[in-house]
Structure formats: C-alpha cells, structure tokens
Scaffold this motif. Structure first.
Motif, mmCIF file in Angstrom:
data_model
loop_
_atom_site.group_PDB
_atom_site.id
_atom_site.type_symbol
_atom_site.label_atom_id
_atom_site.label_comp_id
_atom_site.label_asym_id
_atom_site.label_seq_id
_atom_site.Cartn_x
_atom_site.Cartn_y
_atom_site.Cartn_z
ATOM 1 N N ARG A 167 11.249 -11.049 -11.385
ATOM 2 C CA ARG A 167 12.378 -11.988 -11.387
ATOM 3 C C ARG A 167 11.957 -13.311 -10.727
ATOM 4 O O ARG A 167 12.275 -14.395 -11.228
ATOM 5 N N CYS A 168 11.236 -13.230 -9.622
ATOM 6 C CA CYS A 168 10.757 -14.450 -8.956
ATOM 7 C C CYS A 168 9.811 -15.235 -9.859
ATOM 8 O O CYS A 168 9.892 -16.466 -9.929
ATOM 9 N N MET A 169 8.941 -14.546 -10.554
ATOM 10 C CA MET A 169 8.015 -15.221 -11.467
ATOM 11 C C MET A 169 8.770 -15.886 -12.611
ATOM 12 O O MET A 169 8.446 -17.003 -13.012
ATOM 13 N N ARG A 170 9.778 -15.222 -13.126
ATOM 14 C CA ARG A 170 10.576 -15.799 -14.211
ATOM 15 C C ARG A 170 11.332 -17.033 -13.721
ATOM 16 O O ARG A 170 11.447 -18.028 -14.432
ATOM 17 N N ASP A 171 11.824 -16.989 -12.482
ATOM 18 C CA ASP A 171 12.582 -18.113 -11.925
ATOM 19 C C ASP A 171 11.761 -19.394 -11.832
ATOM 20 O O ASP A 171 12.319 -20.489 -11.876
ATOM 21 N N VAL A 172 10.450 -19.266 -11.693
ATOM 22 C CA VAL A 172 9.593 -20.457 -11.618
ATOM 23 C C VAL A 172 8.825 -20.683 -12.925
ATOM 24 O O VAL A 172 7.822 -21.387 -12.955
ATOM 25 N N ASN A 173 9.307 -20.069 -14.007
ATOM 26 C CA ASN A 173 8.755 -20.246 -15.361
ATOM 27 C C ASN A 173 7.298 -19.815 -15.507
ATOM 28 O O ASN A 173 6.515 -20.453 -16.191
ATOM 29 N N VAL A 174 6.940 -18.730 -14.873
ATOM 30 C CA VAL A 174 5.606 -18.166 -15.034
ATOM 31 C C VAL A 174 5.618 -17.287 -16.283
ATOM 32 O O VAL A 174 6.573 -16.562 -16.540
ATOM 33 N N ASP A 175 4.566 -17.372 -17.070
ATOM 34 C CA ASP A 175 4.439 -16.514 -18.244
ATOM 35 C C ASP A 175 4.468 -15.060 -17.785
ATOM 36 O O ASP A 175 3.668 -14.652 -16.956
ATOM 37 N N SER A 176 5.372 -14.281 -18.326
ATOM 38 C CA SER A 176 5.532 -12.909 -17.837
ATOM 39 C C SER A 176 5.174 -11.866 -18.890
ATOM 40 O O SER A 176 5.806 -10.835 -18.991
ATOM 41 N N ASN A 177 4.167 -12.144 -19.675
ATOM 42 C CA ASN A 177 3.681 -11.167 -20.643
ATOM 43 C C ASN A 177 2.766 -10.186 -19.904
ATOM 44 O O ASN A 177 1.612 -10.472 -19.621
ATOM 45 N N ILE A 178 3.290 -9.029 -19.589
ATOM 46 C CA ILE A 178 2.557 -8.059 -18.772
ATOM 47 C C ILE A 178 1.553 -7.313 -19.649
ATOM 48 O O ILE A 178 1.912 -6.734 -20.669
ATOM 49 N N VAL A 179 0.295 -7.360 -19.237
ATOM 50 C CA VAL A 179 -0.748 -6.653 -19.991
ATOM 51 C C VAL A 179 -1.462 -5.615 -19.147
ATOM 52 O O VAL A 179 -2.271 -4.863 -19.662
ATOM 53 N N LEU A 191 0.809 -1.216 0.000
ATOM 54 C CA LEU A 191 0.000 0.000 0.000
ATOM 55 C C LEU A 191 0.838 1.260 0.000
ATOM 56 O O LEU A 191 0.532 2.207 -0.686
ATOM 57 N N GLN A 192 1.896 1.290 0.785
ATOM 58 C CA GLN A 192 2.703 2.500 0.862
ATOM 59 C C GLN A 192 4.174 2.149 1.030
ATOM 60 O O GLN A 192 4.522 1.190 1.700
ATOM 61 N N PHE A 193 4.980 2.939 0.390
ATOM 62 C CA PHE A 193 6.415 2.894 0.615
ATOM 63 C C PHE A 193 6.799 4.192 1.309
ATOM 64 O O PHE A 193 6.003 5.111 1.400
ATOM 65 N N ASP A 194 8.032 4.282 1.754
ATOM 66 C CA ASP A 194 8.551 5.522 2.326
ATOM 67 C C ASP A 194 8.397 6.625 1.280
ATOM 68 O O ASP A 194 8.843 6.494 0.152
ATOM 69 N N ALA A 195 7.769 7.711 1.630
ATOM 70 C CA ALA A 195 7.463 8.784 0.676
ATOM 71 C C ALA A 195 8.709 9.377 0.022
ATOM 72 O O ALA A 195 8.656 9.858 -1.098
ATOM 73 N N VAL A 196 9.842 9.322 0.698
ATOM 74 C CA VAL A 196 11.067 9.921 0.170
ATOM 75 C C VAL A 196 11.544 9.176 -1.073
ATOM 76 O O VAL A 196 11.950 9.772 -2.056
ATOM 77 N N ASP A 197 11.458 7.855 -1.054
ATOM 78 C CA ASP A 197 12.014 7.050 -2.135
ATOM 79 C C ASP A 197 10.960 6.116 -2.734
ATOM 80 O O ASP A 197 11.278 5.014 -3.156
ATOM 81 N N ALA A 198 9.716 6.542 -2.784
ATOM 82 C CA ALA A 198 8.615 5.674 -3.186
ATOM 83 C C ALA A 198 8.779 5.137 -4.604
ATOM 84 O O ALA A 198 8.561 3.948 -4.848
ATOM 85 N N GLU A 199 9.159 5.966 -5.556
ATOM 86 C CA GLU A 199 9.266 5.509 -6.939
ATOM 87 C C GLU A 199 10.364 4.459 -7.093
ATOM 88 O O GLU A 199 10.162 3.439 -7.750
ATOM 89 N N ALA A 200 11.504 4.677 -6.490
ATOM 90 C CA ALA A 200 12.608 3.715 -6.572
ATOM 91 C C ALA A 200 12.243 2.401 -5.878
ATOM 92 O O ALA A 200 12.541 1.316 -6.389
ATOM 93 N N GLU A 201 11.588 2.482 -4.728
ATOM 94 C CA GLU A 201 11.184 1.276 -4.006
ATOM 95 C C GLU A 201 10.133 0.495 -4.788
ATOM 96 O O GLU A 201 10.169 -0.739 -4.829
ATOM 97 N N THR A 202 9.195 1.195 -5.404
ATOM 98 C CA THR A 202 8.180 0.531 -6.220
ATOM 99 C C THR A 202 8.828 -0.182 -7.396
ATOM 100 O O THR A 202 8.519 -1.347 -7.676
ATOM 101 N N HIS A 203 9.733 0.488 -8.092
ATOM 102 C CA HIS A 203 10.414 -0.119 -9.230
ATOM 103 C C HIS A 203 11.201 -1.356 -8.795
ATOM 104 O O HIS A 203 11.143 -2.397 -9.459
ATOM 105 N N GLN A 204 11.898 -1.272 -7.676
ATOM 106 C CA GLN A 204 12.679 -2.414 -7.186
ATOM 107 C C GLN A 204 11.765 -3.570 -6.806
ATOM 108 O O GLN A 204 12.059 -4.734 -7.091
#
Length: 79
Positions: free
Chosen positions: A29-41, A9-22
């Motif tokens: 990466r976890c989904m790819r490691d277990v061979n989940v289809d990663s076609n983001i729609v 729901l919330q990240f630290d407001a100072v670095d929210a965009e970087a934390e969300t991206h990470q």
C-alpha cells in the motif's frame, strides 16, 4: 529489481502468518501511494555460505508458498 522492502526476521509465533500478511499488505500500500510499479515477480534473500540451499530451511518453504500466489515467481539470493 526496481523496488523492494525487507521482511522482519521473526514475528510472534502465535500469529506469524497473519502478521506477515498484514506487513506485506501495508508495504505494498505504501509503495502504491508513492506510485511505485507494483508488479510482483518474486522476492530476495541474503545468505551466507550457501545456507539457503537447505531443503528444510525457510527459503524453500517461502518460495513454495510464494508460488501459490505468483506461479512464475523467482527468488534472488545474494550469497
């Protein structure tokens, strides 16, 4: 929808965009490691009593930013 993951729901407001991206990068990466289809729609959001319709709310802004990287993206809302 075949595979999805929740966003905190919330990240630290100072670095929210970087934390969300990470967070998203780590989850994909976890989904790819277990061979989940990663076609983001798109992304999904639960809502209560139409609260996602607020044009100044987070849903509209999130979809706008999502469409910058995935132009034909969709948002699935469970209200």
């Amino acid at each position: 929808v075949t595979s999805c993951f929740p966003m905190p729901l919330q990240f630290d407001a100072v670095d929210a965009e970087a934390e969300t991206h990470q967070y998203v990068t780590d989850m994909l990466r976890c989904m790819r490691d277990v061979n989940v289809d990663s076609n983001i729609v798109g992304w999904y959001q639960s809502s209560c009593l139409g609260s996602w319709l607020d044009p100044e709310g987070p849903s509209v802004a999130t979809q706008f930013h999502f469409q910058e990287s995935v132009p034909m993206s969709v948002c699935l809302v469970y209200d």
